[in-house]
Write a protein that holds these residues in place. Structure first.
Motif, PDB file in Angstrom:
ATOM      1  N   HIS A  62      33.510  25.693  22.985  1.00  0.00           N
ATOM      2  CA  HIS A  62      32.971  24.611  22.150  1.00  0.00           C
ATOM      3  C   HIS A  62      32.197  23.589  22.983  1.00  0.00           C
ATOM      4  O   HIS A  62      31.199  23.035  22.510  1.00  0.00           O
ATOM      5  N   LEU A  67      29.484  21.510  20.716  1.00  0.00           N
ATOM      6  CA  LEU A  67      30.197  21.099  19.514  1.00  0.00           C
ATOM      7  C   LEU A  67      31.185  19.998  19.845  1.00  0.00           C
ATOM      8  O   LEU A  67      31.763  19.375  18.973  1.00  0.00           O
ATOM      9  N   SER A  89      21.367  19.227  17.534  1.00  0.00           N
ATOM     10  CA  SER A  89      21.247  20.204  16.450  1.00  0.00           C
ATOM     11  C   SER A  89      20.265  21.296  16.853  1.00  0.00           C
ATOM     12  O   SER A  89      20.521  22.483  16.663  1.00  0.00           O
ATOM     13  N   ARG A  90      19.157  20.865  17.410  1.00  0.00           N
ATOM     14  CA  ARG A  90      18.131  21.816  17.823  1.00  0.00           C
ATOM     15  C   ARG A  90      18.675  22.737  18.911  1.00  0.00           C
ATOM     16  O   ARG A  90      18.463  23.946  18.883  1.00  0.00           O
ATOM     17  N   ARG A  92      21.809  23.563  19.369  1.00  0.00           N
ATOM     18  CA  ARG A  92      22.737  24.516  18.754  1.00  0.00           C
ATOM     19  C   ARG A  92      22.008  25.567  17.942  1.00  0.00           C
ATOM     20  O   ARG A  92      22.442  26.715  17.853  1.00  0.00           O
ATOM     21  N   ARG A  93      20.899  25.158  17.335  1.00  0.00           N
ATOM     22  CA  ARG A  93      20.178  26.080  16.459  1.00  0.00           C
ATOM     23  C   ARG A  93      19.445  27.138  17.282  1.00  0.00           C
ATOM     24  O   ARG A  93      19.421  28.300  16.909  1.00  0.00           O
ATOM     25  N   PHE A 100      32.455  32.233  16.067  1.00  0.00           N
ATOM     26  CA  PHE A 100      33.746  31.540  16.064  1.00  0.00           C
ATOM     27  C   PHE A 100      34.905  32.509  16.075  1.00  0.00           C
ATOM     28  O   PHE A 100      34.796  33.658  15.649  1.00  0.00           O
ATOM     29  N   ASN A 104      34.393  32.139   9.623  1.00  0.00           N
ATOM     30  CA  ASN A 104      33.460  31.089   9.276  1.00  0.00           C
ATOM     31  C   ASN A 104      32.150  31.578   8.686  1.00  0.00           C
ATOM     32  O   ASN A 104      31.083  31.121   9.044  1.00  0.00           O
ATOM     33  N   LEU A 105      32.278  32.529   7.771  1.00  0.00           N
ATOM     34  CA  LEU A 105      31.128  32.877   6.939  1.00  0.00           C
ATOM     35  C   LEU A 105      31.289  32.093   5.644  1.00  0.00           C
ATOM     36  O   LEU A 105      32.397  31.686   5.287  1.00  0.00           O
ATOM     37  N   LEU A 106      30.201  31.846   4.938  1.00  0.00           N
ATOM     38  CA  LEU A 106      30.316  31.196   3.634  1.00  0.00           C
ATOM     39  C   LEU A 106      30.708  32.273   2.631  1.00  0.00           C
ATOM     40  O   LEU A 106      30.015  33.280   2.491  1.00  0.00           O
ATOM     41  N   ILE A 117      21.104  31.611   6.669  1.00  0.00           N
ATOM     42  CA  ILE A 117      21.309  30.158   6.714  1.00  0.00           C
ATOM     43  C   ILE A 117      21.074  29.579   8.106  1.00  0.00           C
ATOM     44  O   ILE A 117      20.832  28.396   8.245  1.00  0.00           O
ATOM     45  N   ALA A 118      21.116  30.424   9.125  1.00  0.00           N
ATOM     46  CA  ALA A 118      20.843  29.911  10.474  1.00  0.00           C
ATOM     47  C   ALA A 118      19.352  29.674  10.676  1.00  0.00           C
ATOM     48  O   ALA A 118      18.955  29.048  11.647  1.00  0.00           O
ATOM     49  N   TYR A 120      17.065  28.458   8.187  1.00  0.00           N
ATOM     50  CA  TYR A 120      16.370  27.455   7.385  1.00  0.00           C
ATOM     51  C   TYR A 120      15.827  26.388   8.325  1.00  0.00           C
ATOM     52  O   TYR A 120      16.511  25.962   9.252  1.00  0.00           O
ATOM     53  N   ARG A 165      24.440  36.555  12.747  1.00  0.00           N
ATOM     54  CA  ARG A 165      23.963  35.198  12.476  1.00  0.00           C
ATOM     55  C   ARG A 165      23.711  34.428  13.773  1.00  0.00           C
ATOM     56  O   ARG A 165      22.722  33.717  13.906  1.00  0.00           O
TER      57      ARG A 165
ATOM     58  N   ARG B 274      34.291  22.286   5.036  1.00  0.00           N
ATOM     59  CA  ARG B 274      34.218  23.407   5.993  1.00  0.00           C
ATOM     60  C   ARG B 274      32.814  23.976   6.075  1.00  0.00           C
ATOM     61  O   ARG B 274      32.296  24.245   7.151  1.00  0.00           O
ATOM     62  N   LEU B 278      30.295  24.078   9.228  1.00  0.00           N
ATOM     63  CA  LEU B 278      29.706  25.314   9.738  1.00  0.00           C
ATOM     64  C   LEU B 278      28.192  25.157   9.895  1.00  0.00           C
ATOM     65  O   LEU B 278      27.614  25.529  10.922  1.00  0.00           O
ATOM     66  N   ARG B 280      26.509  22.487  10.334  1.00  0.00           N
ATOM     67  CA  ARG B 280      26.227  21.624  11.496  1.00  0.00           C
ATOM     68  C   ARG B 280      26.426  22.405  12.790  1.00  0.00           C
ATOM     69  O   ARG B 280      25.638  22.282  13.722  1.00  0.00           O
ATOM     70  N   ALA B 281      27.489  23.225  12.811  1.00  0.00           N
ATOM     71  CA  ALA B 281      27.807  23.956  14.044  1.00  0.00           C
ATOM     72  C   ALA B 281      26.730  24.972  14.382  1.00  0.00           C
ATOM     73  O   ALA B 281      26.474  25.245  15.554  1.00  0.00           O
ATOM     74  N   ILE B 282      26.093  25.558  13.361  1.00  0.00           N
ATOM     75  CA  ILE B 282      25.060  26.547  13.690  1.00  0.00           C
ATOM     76  C   ILE B 282      23.690  25.892  13.783  1.00  0.00           C
ATOM     77  O   ILE B 282      22.663  26.569  13.798  1.00  0.00           O
ATOM     78  N   GLY B 283      23.668  24.570  13.831  1.00  0.00           N
ATOM     79  CA  GLY B 283      22.429  23.908  14.216  1.00  0.00           C
ATOM     80  C   GLY B 283      21.670  23.189  13.121  1.00  0.00           C
ATOM     81  O   GLY B 283      20.543  22.770  13.338  1.00  0.00           O
ATOM     82  N   TRP B 284      22.261  23.036  11.941  1.00  0.00           N
ATOM     83  CA  TRP B 284      21.577  22.219  10.934  1.00  0.00           C
ATOM     84  C   TRP B 284      21.605  20.771  11.401  1.00  0.00           C
ATOM     85  O   TRP B 284      22.644  20.262  11.813  1.00  0.00           O
ATOM     86  N   SER B 285      20.462  20.112  11.279  1.00  0.00           N
ATOM     87  CA  SER B 285      20.405  18.711  11.708  1.00  0.00           C
ATOM     88  C   SER B 285      21.010  17.832  10.619  1.00  0.00           C
ATOM     89  O   SER B 285      21.181  18.268   9.475  1.00  0.00           O
ATOM     90  N   ARG B 288      18.765  17.477   7.707  1.00  0.00           N
ATOM     91  CA  ARG B 288      18.753  18.635   6.809  1.00  0.00           C
ATOM     92  C   ARG B 288      19.974  18.600   5.872  1.00  0.00           C
ATOM     93  O   ARG B 288      19.897  18.985   4.714  1.00  0.00           O
ATOM     94  N   LEU B 366      33.390  20.326  14.370  1.00  0.00           N
ATOM     95  CA  LEU B 366      34.637  21.046  14.660  1.00  0.00           C
ATOM     96  C   LEU B 366      35.767  20.608  13.743  1.00  0.00           C
ATOM     97  O   LEU B 366      36.531  21.428  13.235  1.00  0.00           O
TER      98      LEU B 366
END
Ligand SMILES: Nc1ncnc2c1ncn2[C@@H]1O[C@H](COP(=O)(O)OP(=O)(O)OP(=O)(O)O)[C@@H](O)[C@H]1O
Ligand SMILES: [Mg+2]
Lengths: 254, 372
Positions: A62, A67, A89-90, A92-93, A100, A104-106, A117-118, A120, A165, B274, B278, B280-285, B288, B366
């Motif tokens: 993490h 994170l 954010s950038r 991490r993106r 994980f 942690n899937l939707l 979703i990764a 957008y 993802r 949750r 998630l 945020r963790a995968i990079g959404w600002s 956004r 987290l």
């Protein structure tokens, strides 16, 4: 594997992909998860991280994924100190992919949408996102399950969706937290082979696993015990390697 | 999955809540729009009176409670007529009477027959009344057809039975739905001899209208001049109070709507902790995430707007038919009313959605991921 001549070499003088320097992490409850951790993962290296439950493996991942922030010390990715990155954010993106420990899937959108979703807000438009998501699912052998819901997949399949993802935006560093946790031996070996292929393409892979057999498929093994790195598998320091190998033997014993 | 489908999927998944939220927005929009269109209708029908006269401008008593209680006495009328640049003046007395149950607010215009043509009145049938007649009148063509009367009919008003001597047209629906009487007859019946409600002024050819207006208000500070509907408040305090009340109710409706929107969206943010962690963790600002939540809010708001405008249409046309309000309340659906509806919805979703959106954006990824 490390001698594979086709693997792209990191450019001379390039900074290590991951560098932890004197890192400590104390959680607010007073739990001290990491102490004085020093770790260097070279660009294009495939490193396995192992250690007993609760020793701080997820915590370390993490920190590298930005994170969480270390209580002490410096975490650098591709030579950049994460403490000095404004747009996390950038980072991490685009720069790291994280799988994980829990899936942690939707749950209510399709597998392919979970990969999308990764993407957008990146340069890809709708059609390109979809195409990329399908390509990634194909890569993790889930092309046929694209339209299913995550709840209709097995645990291992879900992990592979999460891997797909994490690769969406071509990160240079992939962090995977126990992706083989609930796979049978054969499926786990196939997943390790997938990480090997990613490494062969120049990606840096840091993977947490309990399974030392699987860890042996990595270029290098690092072991954590009670929040400290106990170096293993470093041929240039045989004395430590020996100690670590004994520790490995302890772990592997039934 | 297109972004919008992703952003709005939670609204679709929780239909009951979405409908409830849209209904709250619709209700607020309906309130705001109905208030707007009815008050603008009131203003319009009140203001219509000044456009009956086809004058350059109208003189009224300053700060009268409403136009019907504006009084200008004979001396003031004469002084207005003497102002340089004034070509002609027409004094008119306006009164409202209940003619029958269907016409509780029938407008009577007292005007001298010699002023009729200058006032822009065309006699369509019959002829004008005589200047001092006590039981003669003319009906606007709309009034005549509403009442089923024609030339020679008997029309009961001002305490007497009047003979309808003619049917007229002013080219203005307010004037055409009224009746005209000799000025002394209306003054006498209402015990206001010599008094006019309004004086319609035409200026000399080439004269500067604004400067004539200024001279009048300078010489007669108790009077005011009106040229457009927007200036109407100068002679109609009630309209000003009404508009203030409408503004107040609008703000209240928007605030209540915003609280409902905010509450519901906050609940939905908590439920999705949750998921937001998630993303945020995968990079959404953060931006956004704010966009995601606000998109939901706007979508609900616009659905609510459409329904609310429809409801307002139904409600205000029903209000127009309430017997006590017939002839008083006119709705006036202008493009402005639709903008107001949109603005209302926008304000509600912005005010209501902002806090939940910011809460969502500032979730620690987290912590949010391990939220149960
Ligand atoms: N958010 C937190 N707050 C407080 N303590 C925490 C938090 N997260 C982890 N810890 C503690 O920090 C230590 C390291 O946790 P971590 O999750 O990194 O272990 P791990 O090596 O990944 O274990 P496992 O193999 O079981 O996944 C544990 O003692 C854990 O209880
Ligand atoms: Mg862990």
């Amino acid at each position: 594997m490390s001698e594979d001549p086709t693997r792209p070499e990191a450019p001379e003088g390039a900074p290590p992909a991951i560098e932890l320097c004197g890192v400590a992490k104390r959680y607010s409850g007073g739990v001290s998860a990491l102490h004085e951790v020093n770790l260097v993962v070279g660009s294009g290296e495939f490193v396995a991280l192992s250690g007993p439950s609760g020793c701080g493996k997820s915590t370390l991942l993490h920190l590298v994924a930005a994170l969480d922030r270390p209580s002490e010390g410096v975490v650098k990715v591709n030579g950049r100190d994460l403490a000095h990155i404004h747009d996390l954010s950038r980072f991490r993106r685009l720069e790291v992919g994280l799988v994980f420990q829990l899936h942690n899937l939707l749950p209510r959108i399709s597998v392919v949408a979970n990969v999308e979703i990764a993407m957008y807000g990146t340069h890809r438009n709708g059609a390109a996102r979809r195409a990329r998501a399908r390509e990634l699912l194909d890569e993790v052998d889930l092309a046929g399950q694209a339209e299913r819901l995550p709840t209709q997949l097995s645990g291992g399949e879900r992990q592979r969706v999460a891997i797909a993802r994490s690769l969406a935006n071509d990160p240079s560093v992939l962090l995977a937290d126990e992706p083989t946790g609930n796979l049978d031996a054969e499926a786990a070996r196939r997943m390790m082979a997938l990480f090997g292929r990613l490494r062969d393409r120049g990606m840096t892979v840091l993977l947490v696993t309990h399974d030392l057999g699987l860890a042996a498929m990595a270029d290098r093994l690092e072991r954590i015990e009670a929040g400290r790195i106990v170096t293993a598998g470093r041929p240039e320091r045989p004395d430590e390697a020996g100690a670590a190998r004994r520790a490995l033997a302890r772990d592997s014993a039934p | 999955m297109p972004y919008l489908v992703f952003a709005l999927r939670d609204l679709l998944a929780k239909k009951g809540r979405t409908i409830g939220l849209a209904a709250a927005v619709a209700f607020a929009v309906m309130t705001v729009v109905t208030l707007a269109v009815t008050s603008s209708g009131l203003e319009q029908s009140a203001a219509a009176v000044i456009s009956v006269g086809k004058a350059d401008f109208t003189v009224a008593q300053k700060n009268a409670a409403d136009l019907l209680s504006s009084t200008i006495d004979r001396g003031e009328q004469a002084r207005v007529a003497q102002v340089p640049g004034v070509a002609s003046t027409v004094g008119v007395l306006l009164e409202i009477q209940q003619v029958n149950a269907d016409n509780p607010a029938f407008v009577e215009i007292g005007i001298a027959p010699q002023d009729l043509s200058r006032f822009g009145v065309t006699v369509l049938a019959g002829h004008a009344y005589s200047p001092t007649a006590r039981s003669e009148c003319m009906l606007g063509w709309r009034a005549a057809s509403n009442l089923g009367l024609h030339v020679g009919s008997q029309f009961k008003a001002n305490g007497t039975i009047n003979t309808v001597t003619g049917i007229y047209s002013t080219g203005n629906s307010f004037g055409d739905a009224a009746a005209m009487f000799p000025l002394p007859a209306v003054q006498g019946y209402n015990r206001v001899p010599g008094i006019a409600s309004l004086v319609f002024v035409k200026v000399d050819h080439g004269a500067n209208i604004a400067s004539v207006e200024r001279t009048i208000t300078y010489r007669l500070p108790e009077l005011t001049t009106i040229r457009t509907a927007a200036q109407f408040g100068r002679a109609d305090r009630n309209l000003i109070y009404l508009k203030a009340a409408v503004t107040g109710s609008t703000i209240l409706a928007v605030l209540i709507g915003a609280i409902i929107v905010g509450n519901t969206m906050l609940l939905s943010v908590f439920e999705r902790t949750r998921e937001l962690g998630l993303l945020r963790a995968i990079g959404w600002s953060r931006r956004r995430i704010v966009g995601l939540i606000m998109t939901e809010g706007f979508a609900v708001a616009f659905a609510g707007t459409a329904v609310g405008v429809g409801l307002s249409f139904l409600v205000s046309s029903a209000l127009e038919r309430v017997p006590a309000l017939v002839g008083i309340l006119h709705t006036n659906f202008t493009p402005g009313a639709f903008w107001r509806a949109l603005l209302t919805a926008l304000a509600m979703s912005l005010i209501g959605g902002l806090y939940p959106a910011v809460r969502a954006a500032f979730l620690a990824p987290l912590k949010a991921l391990s939220y149960e």
